[in-house]
Design a protein around this motif. Sequence first.
Motif, PDB file in Angstrom:
ATOM      1  N   ASN A  50      32.837  42.685  48.801  1.00 29.97           N
ATOM      2  CA  ASN A  50      34.211  42.370  48.921  1.00 29.97           C
ATOM      3  C   ASN A  50      34.908  42.628  47.565  1.00 29.97           C
ATOM      4  O   ASN A  50      34.535  41.882  46.496  1.00 29.97           O
ATOM      5  CB  ASN A  50      34.449  40.869  49.259  1.00 29.97           C
ATOM      6  N   PRO A  51      35.747  43.596  47.430  1.00 34.54           N
ATOM      7  CA  PRO A  51      36.363  43.749  46.158  1.00 34.54           C
ATOM      8  C   PRO A  51      37.069  42.672  45.510  1.00 34.54           C
ATOM      9  O   PRO A  51      37.383  42.117  44.210  1.00 34.54           O
ATOM     10  CB  PRO A  51      37.479  44.691  46.472  1.00 34.54           C
ATOM     11  N   LYS A  52      37.683  41.828  46.171  1.00 31.12           N
ATOM     12  CA  LYS A  52      38.404  40.518  45.843  1.00 31.12           C
ATOM     13  C   LYS A  52      37.465  39.445  45.392  1.00 31.12           C
ATOM     14  O   LYS A  52      37.712  38.839  44.332  1.00 31.12           O
ATOM     15  CB  LYS A  52      39.456  39.773  46.804  1.00 31.12           C
ATOM     16  N   ALA A  53      36.291  39.680  45.946  1.00 30.22           N
ATOM     17  CA  ALA A  53      35.252  38.732  45.284  1.00 30.22           C
ATOM     18  C   ALA A  53      34.783  38.961  44.131  1.00 30.22           C
ATOM     19  O   ALA A  53      34.318  38.264  43.185  1.00 30.22           O
ATOM     20  CB  ALA A  53      34.079  38.502  46.186  1.00 30.22           C
ATOM     21  N   LYS A  54      34.576  40.461  44.082  1.00 30.89           N
ATOM     22  CA  LYS A  54      33.962  40.984  42.567  1.00 30.89           C
ATOM     23  C   LYS A  54      35.043  40.766  41.393  1.00 30.89           C
ATOM     24  O   LYS A  54      34.553  40.632  40.380  1.00 30.89           O
ATOM     25  CB  LYS A  54      33.823  42.475  42.729  1.00 30.89           C
ATOM     26  N   THR A  55      36.266  40.487  41.695  1.00 27.94           N
ATOM     27  CA  THR A  55      37.233  40.093  40.524  1.00 27.94           C
ATOM     28  C   THR A  55      37.254  38.544  40.287  1.00 27.94           C
ATOM     29  O   THR A  55      38.318  38.320  39.556  1.00 27.94           O
ATOM     30  CB  THR A  55      38.657  40.764  40.789  1.00 27.94           C
ATOM     31  N   ALA A  56      36.499  37.652  41.299  1.00 30.68           N
ATOM     32  CA  ALA A  56      36.726  36.320  41.026  1.00 30.68           C
ATOM     33  C   ALA A  56      36.367  35.981  39.634  1.00 30.68           C
ATOM     34  O   ALA A  56      35.179  36.095  39.174  1.00 30.68           O
ATOM     35  CB  ALA A  56      35.956  35.655  42.124  1.00 30.68           C
ATOM     36  N   THR A  57      36.978  34.770  39.162  1.00 35.15           N
ATOM     37  CA  THR A  57      36.684  34.406  37.901  1.00 35.15           C
ATOM     38  C   THR A  57      36.242  32.750  37.905  1.00 35.15           C
ATOM     39  O   THR A  57      35.878  32.413  37.161  1.00 35.15           O
ATOM     40  CB  THR A  57      37.745  34.487  36.929  1.00 35.15           C
ATOM     41  N   GLY A  58      36.366  32.432  39.208  1.00 38.71           N
ATOM     42  CA  GLY A  58      35.990  31.112  39.521  1.00 38.71           C
ATOM     43  C   GLY A  58      35.810  30.717  40.959  1.00 38.71           C
ATOM     44  O   GLY A  58      36.094  31.615  41.826  1.00 38.71           O
ATOM     45  N   VAL A  59      35.307  29.455  41.259  1.00 38.89           N
ATOM     46  CA  VAL A  59      34.959  29.333  42.451  1.00 38.89           C
ATOM     47  C   VAL A  59      36.250  28.958  43.486  1.00 38.89           C
ATOM     48  O   VAL A  59      36.345  29.355  44.838  1.00 38.89           O
ATOM     49  CB  VAL A  59      34.372  27.934  42.795  1.00 38.89           C
ATOM     50  N   ALA A  60      37.396  28.781  42.662  1.00 46.18           N
ATOM     51  CA  ALA A  60      38.681  28.777  43.522  1.00 46.18           C
ATOM     52  C   ALA A  60      39.221  29.899  44.068  1.00 46.18           C
ATOM     53  O   ALA A  60      39.725  30.181  45.113  1.00 46.18           O
ATOM     54  CB  ALA A  60      39.814  28.030  42.625  1.00 46.18           C
ATOM     55  N   ASP A  61      38.874  31.210  43.402  1.00 47.88           N
ATOM     56  CA  ASP A  61      39.157  32.322  43.856  1.00 47.88           C
ATOM     57  C   ASP A  61      38.199  32.939  44.690  1.00 47.88           C
ATOM     58  O   ASP A  61      38.763  33.280  45.922  1.00 47.88           O
ATOM     59  CB  ASP A  61      38.961  33.500  42.620  1.00 47.88           C
ATOM     60  N   LEU A  62      37.140  32.492  44.884  1.00 48.92           N
ATOM     61  CA  LEU A  62      36.075  32.520  45.976  1.00 48.92           C
ATOM     62  C   LEU A  62      36.444  31.799  47.413  1.00 48.92           C
ATOM     63  O   LEU A  62      36.283  32.309  48.420  1.00 48.92           O
ATOM     64  CB  LEU A  62      34.703  32.240  45.674  1.00 48.92           C
ATOM     65  N   VAL A  63      37.183  30.524  47.163  1.00 50.85           N
ATOM     66  CA  VAL A  63      37.549  29.763  48.334  1.00 50.85           C
ATOM     67  C   VAL A  63      38.504  30.764  49.052  1.00 50.85           C
ATOM     68  O   VAL A  63      38.612  30.978  50.415  1.00 50.85           O
ATOM     69  CB  VAL A  63      38.074  28.551  48.015  1.00 50.85           C
ATOM     70  N   LYS A  64      39.515  31.461  48.394  1.00 49.03           N
ATOM     71  CA  LYS A  64      40.389  32.209  49.085  1.00 49.03           C
ATOM     72  C   LYS A  64      39.900  33.306  49.555  1.00 49.03           C
ATOM     73  O   LYS A  64      40.139  33.880  50.665  1.00 49.03           O
ATOM     74  CB  LYS A  64      41.400  32.620  47.811  1.00 49.03           C
ATOM     75  N   VAL A  65      38.605  33.865  49.089  1.00 54.50           N
ATOM     76  CA  VAL A  65      38.148  35.228  49.885  1.00 54.50           C
ATOM     77  C   VAL A  65      37.360  34.736  50.999  1.00 54.50           C
ATOM     78  O   VAL A  65      37.293  35.502  51.917  1.00 54.50           O
ATOM     79  CB  VAL A  65      37.158  35.803  48.901  1.00 54.50           C
ATOM     80  N   ALA A  66      36.710  33.578  50.946  1.00 54.26           N
ATOM     81  CA  ALA A  66      36.029  32.987  51.758  1.00 54.26           C
ATOM     82  C   ALA A  66      36.891  32.652  53.083  1.00 54.26           C
ATOM     83  O   ALA A  66      36.244  32.956  54.338  1.00 54.26           O
ATOM     84  CB  ALA A  66      35.297  31.570  51.481  1.00 54.26           C
ATOM     85  N   ILE A  67      38.092  32.031  52.747  1.00 53.14           N
ATOM     86  CA  ILE A  67      38.762  32.027  54.043  1.00 53.14           C
ATOM     87  C   ILE A  67      39.364  33.156  54.661  1.00 53.14           C
ATOM     88  O   ILE A  67      39.394  33.222  55.895  1.00 53.14           O
ATOM     89  CB  ILE A  67      40.246  31.017  53.332  1.00 53.14           C
ATOM     90  N   GLU A  68      39.594  34.201  53.598  1.00 48.63           N
ATOM     91  CA  GLU A  68      40.193  35.500  54.321  1.00 48.63           C
ATOM     92  C   GLU A  68      38.903  36.136  55.070  1.00 48.63           C
ATOM     93  O   GLU A  68      38.982  36.646  56.339  1.00 48.63           O
ATOM     94  CB  GLU A  68      40.438  36.476  53.217  1.00 48.63           C
ATOM     95  N   THR A  69      37.776  35.923  54.680  1.00 52.04           N
ATOM     96  CA  THR A  69      36.446  36.320  55.485  1.00 52.04           C
ATOM     97  C   THR A  69      36.270  35.743  56.758  1.00 52.04           C
ATOM     98  O   THR A  69      35.858  36.260  57.799  1.00 52.04           O
ATOM     99  CB  THR A  69      35.156  36.316  54.607  1.00 52.04           C
ATOM    100  N   ALA A  70      36.520  34.422  56.752  1.00 54.83           N
ATOM    101  CA  ALA A  70      36.124  33.643  57.950  1.00 54.83           C
ATOM    102  C   ALA A  70      37.251  34.129  59.041  1.00 54.83           C
ATOM    103  O   ALA A  70      37.193  34.186  60.093  1.00 54.83           O
ATOM    104  CB  ALA A  70      36.292  32.142  57.653  1.00 54.83           C
TER     105      ALA A  70
END
Length: 178
Positions: A50-70
Amino acid sequence: MKKSHLFSLVFFYLLLVSVSCDVIHDSCDKAAKGDPNIKFDFCVSSFEGNPKAKTATGVADLVKVAIETAMANATSTGLIISKLLDNKTLDTYARNCLEDCSELYSGAGSSIQSGGKAFEGKDYGTANAEISSAMDAPDTCEEQFKEKKGYVSPLTKENNNFFQLLAIVLSFMNLVPK
């Protein structure tokens, strides 16, 4: 002079990719160790492409990507259910189960959206409650098929994946510094 700028850009890019890879692996490692429902390899593979996950700089960024993925997974599962319902040879029991699953996934999608908005607003309690309520959908869907002897859910893989994605969202949310 131009070579030094190019070198700096390449170095910065490699550093960014390295940091995001570490964020994904570290977050997935903590999530998998903290929740038996989460498999490390599934978690990592859900985000590495996931391109958005690749630019994540912290777990908060990953939460947003995880929500989109779900959310995307809930939508995709809804489409699979619709295709299964197109089968004219389905018996009444299987059709009723699939129709219920469709409603469950639709409701789960709404809960995920609400949870995402709550997370963005730093209302972590509401975000947790909304995502947790979405977790009922795959369990209830799966159990409906098991209630009648001889029936096997055609959605077992989708239900398991969706449940795990939601568990990842919750786990990541718990890793966010408050």
